[in-house]
Design a protein around this motif. Structure first.
Motif, PDB file in Angstrom:
ATOM      1  N   ASN A  60       0.867  -1.190   0.000  1.00 20.89           N
ATOM      2  CA  ASN A  60       0.000   0.000   0.000  1.00 20.89           C
ATOM      3  C   ASN A  60       0.901   1.237   0.000  1.00 20.89           C
ATOM      4  N   GLY A  61       0.302   2.396   0.093  1.00 20.50           N
ATOM      5  CA  GLY A  61       1.071   3.640   0.007  1.00 20.50           C
ATOM      6  C   GLY A  61       1.479   4.217   1.350  1.00 20.50           C
ATOM      7  N   THR A  62       1.045   3.595   2.435  1.00 24.62           N
ATOM      8  CA  THR A  62       1.383   4.085   3.770  1.00 24.62           C
ATOM      9  C   THR A  62       2.681   3.449   4.266  1.00 24.62           C
ATOM     10  N   LEU A  65       5.985   5.100   3.367  1.00 22.21           N
ATOM     11  CA  LEU A  65       6.288   6.288   4.181  1.00 22.21           C
ATOM     12  C   LEU A  65       6.942   5.856   5.493  1.00 22.21           C
ATOM     13  N   SER A  84      -2.909  17.389   4.028  1.00 21.54           N
ATOM     14  CA  SER A  84      -2.644  16.141   3.312  1.00 21.54           C
ATOM     15  C   SER A  84      -3.602  15.088   3.832  1.00 21.54           C
ATOM     16  N   PHE A  85      -3.466  13.897   3.268  1.00 22.88           N
ATOM     17  CA  PHE A  85      -4.179  12.737   3.792  1.00 22.88           C
ATOM     18  C   PHE A  85      -3.486  12.308   5.092  1.00 22.88           C
ATOM     19  N   ALA A  87      -2.347   9.734   6.377  1.00 19.80           N
ATOM     20  CA  ALA A  87      -1.239   8.772   6.372  1.00 19.80           C
ATOM     21  C   ALA A  87       0.126   9.467   6.447  1.00 19.80           C
ATOM     22  N   THR A  88       0.241  10.666   5.911  1.00 19.02           N
ATOM     23  CA  THR A  88       1.528  11.367   5.929  1.00 19.02           C
ATOM     24  C   THR A  88       2.015  11.530   7.369  1.00 19.02           C
ATOM     25  N   ASP A 156       6.156  12.684   0.075  1.00 19.41           N
ATOM     26  CA  ASP A 156       4.949  11.877  -0.104  1.00 19.41           C
ATOM     27  C   ASP A 156       4.404  12.267  -1.473  1.00 19.41           C
ATOM     28  N   ALA A 158       2.235  10.519  -3.236  1.00  9.42           N
ATOM     29  CA  ALA A 158       1.052   9.681  -3.479  1.00  9.42           C
ATOM     30  C   ALA A 158       0.157  10.248  -4.585  1.00  9.42           C
ATOM     31  N   HIS A 182      -3.388   3.047  -4.562  1.00  7.57           N
ATOM     32  CA  HIS A 182      -4.720   2.719  -4.059  1.00  7.57           C
ATOM     33  C   HIS A 182      -5.760   2.893  -5.173  1.00  7.57           C
TER      34      HIS A 182
HETATM   35  C1  PLP Z   1      -3.530   7.868  -0.604  1.00  6.27           C
HETATM   36  C2  PLP Z   1      -2.487   8.605   0.165  1.00  6.27           C
HETATM   37  C3  PLP Z   1      -1.584   7.957   1.017  1.00  6.27           C
HETATM   38  C4  PLP Z   1      -1.743   6.529   1.461  1.00  6.27           C
HETATM   39  O1  PLP Z   1      -1.804   5.626   0.513  1.00  6.27           O
HETATM   40  P1  PLP Z   1      -2.528   4.206   0.746  1.00  6.27           P
HETATM   41  O2  PLP Z   1      -2.144   3.463  -0.476  1.00  6.27           O
HETATM   42  O3  PLP Z   1      -3.986   4.481   0.845  1.00  6.27           O
HETATM   43  O4  PLP Z   1      -1.966   3.604   1.985  1.00  6.27           O
HETATM   44  C5  PLP Z   1      -0.560   8.685   1.588  1.00  6.27           C
HETATM   45  N1  PLP Z   1      -0.437  10.002   1.357  1.00  6.27           N
HETATM   46  C6  PLP Z   1      -1.304  10.684   0.583  1.00  6.27           C
HETATM   47  C7  PLP Z   1      -1.093  12.134   0.367  1.00  6.27           C
HETATM   48  C8  PLP Z   1      -2.368  10.000  -0.031  1.00  6.27           C
HETATM   49  O5  PLP Z   1      -3.249  10.693  -0.761  1.00  6.27           O
END
Ligand code: PLP
Length: 370
Positions: A60-62, A65, A84-85, A87-88, A156, A158, A182
């Motif tokens: 995944n994208g988290t 990071l 931001s989202f 997860a950052t 980040d 993403a 995602h």
């Molecule tokens: C979507 C997103 C993430 C997290 O990615 P996932 O694949 O959902 O874990 C992190 N940072 C930003 C800015 C995002 O938009």
């Protein structure tokens, strides 16, 4: 008028008939994960497409990071953006580090480099900016500051899949960049992500860390995690990569249509293309000011009456959530621009499969407020 529900996004899917033979091949190989054939193919294909040398796939994208901070052994404080989202900032928190919020630039929503220096303390070790909506940060200025103070920079990225500035991938800036694949992103592998670095030794370390720290059958070099991408999603990713340029072109056409249709509406600001940047049109945020007549939230509700679901990215700010709101840097007085944007923003539906009739409906509601 059609009553079709329009969501803010809709995933880019490969053709099922193209995917089935790949599934058959995976069944035949009986190799489902752990750096398999499709995993290697996708890493190669993405490195080439994105214009980067070293990329590691993640589940995944988290996790990229979180792993980037681990790989560089960052301790102490990390400067980041509240716009931001979640997860950052969560990735900083999950490493036991202290996030320090810095305000953003009103034009782009990206971290304001001129406010970074004032947030640096003897404990600062890294900066984690975000290319919000895919708009490149001021990478040159951020690097200058990082060089002066001896800080690492982890972007980040993403939102920035395929984004280039003056022909160069934004993923080549800083020490590392992370991507999310995602389902809701410009390019998806259902769930997925990647970590981009700039040398072979660092990639090796990242690949150990994403596989429990294993460097051999009986050697564990670090307390790693499990964040590997499997063969099924890697194969799916290879198919989606073939259609991502077409998807970005369709997004661009929608962005141009929205901009043209909304340019004379008082109190509505759209993002504009920046010269020399290859944008990916990941999102289409509009910023609603007082002149518009009704509030952002009223417009948000009005769209819903028409079965159109925009999203308020990024509201509320990360700095207002429980874990972070007690931090000194989370004080709204420190983040006036971020608060202003969070109160004004509304992301309109934006995805490759958005049809003309649907975008017409969106435009009609925004223009006429009814
Ligand atoms: C979507 C997103 C993430 C997290 O990615 P996932 O694949 O959902 O874990 C992190 N940072 C930003 C800015 C995002 O938009």
């Amino acid at each position: 008028m059609s009553k079709k529900t329009v969501f803010v996004t809709s995933p880019l899917l490969p053709k099922l008939e193209d995917f089935i033979p790949m599934l058959q091949d995976i069944w035949d190989r009986k190799w489902l994960t752990n750096n398999g054939y499709y995993h290697k193919e996708l890493e190669k294909a993405l490195a080439e497409y994105l214009g980067v040398e070293y990329i590691s796939l993640f589940t995944n994208g988290t996790l990229p990071l979180i792993t980037a901070l681990q790989a560089m052994k960052i301790a102490g404080e990390v400067i980041t953006t509240p716009y931001s989202f979640v997860a950052t900032t969560h990735s900083i928190w999950w490493n036991g580090l202290k996030p320090v919020f810095v305000d953003v630039d009103e034009e782009t929503g990206n971290i304001d480099p001129e406010k970074i220096e004032a947030a640096i303390t003897p404990h600062t070790m890294a900066i984690m900016p975000v290319h919000v909506y895919g708009t490149p940060c001021n990478m040159k200025r951020i690097q200058e500051i990082a060089d002066i103070y001896g800080l690492k920079v982890i972007y980040d990225a993403a939102h920035a899949f395929g984004v280039r500035k003056d022909g160069e991938s934004v993923l080549n800036a800083g020490d590392m960049s992370t991507l999310s694949f995602h389902a809701t992103k410009v390019y998806n592998t259902i769930e997925g992500g990647a970590l981009v670095c700039h040398d072979a030794a660092t990639k090796k370390r990242i690949d150990y860390l994403k596989n429990f720290g294993f460097a051999g059958e009986t050697t564990v070099v670090a307390p790693g995690i499990n964040s590997k991408m499997d063969e099924i999603r890697s194969a799916y990713g290879l198919l989606n990569l073939k259609q991502v340029d077409d998807a970005i072109a369709k997004r661009k056409a929608t962005a141009e249509k929205y901009r043209e249709a909304l340019k004379d509406v008082p109190g509505v600001r759209c993002l504009q293309d920046i010269e020399g940047v290859r944008h990916n049109y990941a999102y289409f945020p509009i910023f609603i000011s007082e002149e518009y007549g009704i509030s952002r939230d009223d417009l948000y509700a009005k769209l819903q009456e028409h079965d159109i679901f925009g999203r308020r990215y990024f509201y509320p700010l990360i700095s207002t959530f429980g874990a972070y709101k007690g931090l000194e840097s989370a004080n709204p007085k420190n983040l006036p621009v971020a608060h202003k944007l969070a109160d004004q923003v509304l992301c309109l539906p934006m995805f490759a499969g958005l049809d003309g009739e649907s975008s017409d409906r969106v435009i009609d509601v925004v223009r006429n407020k009814r």
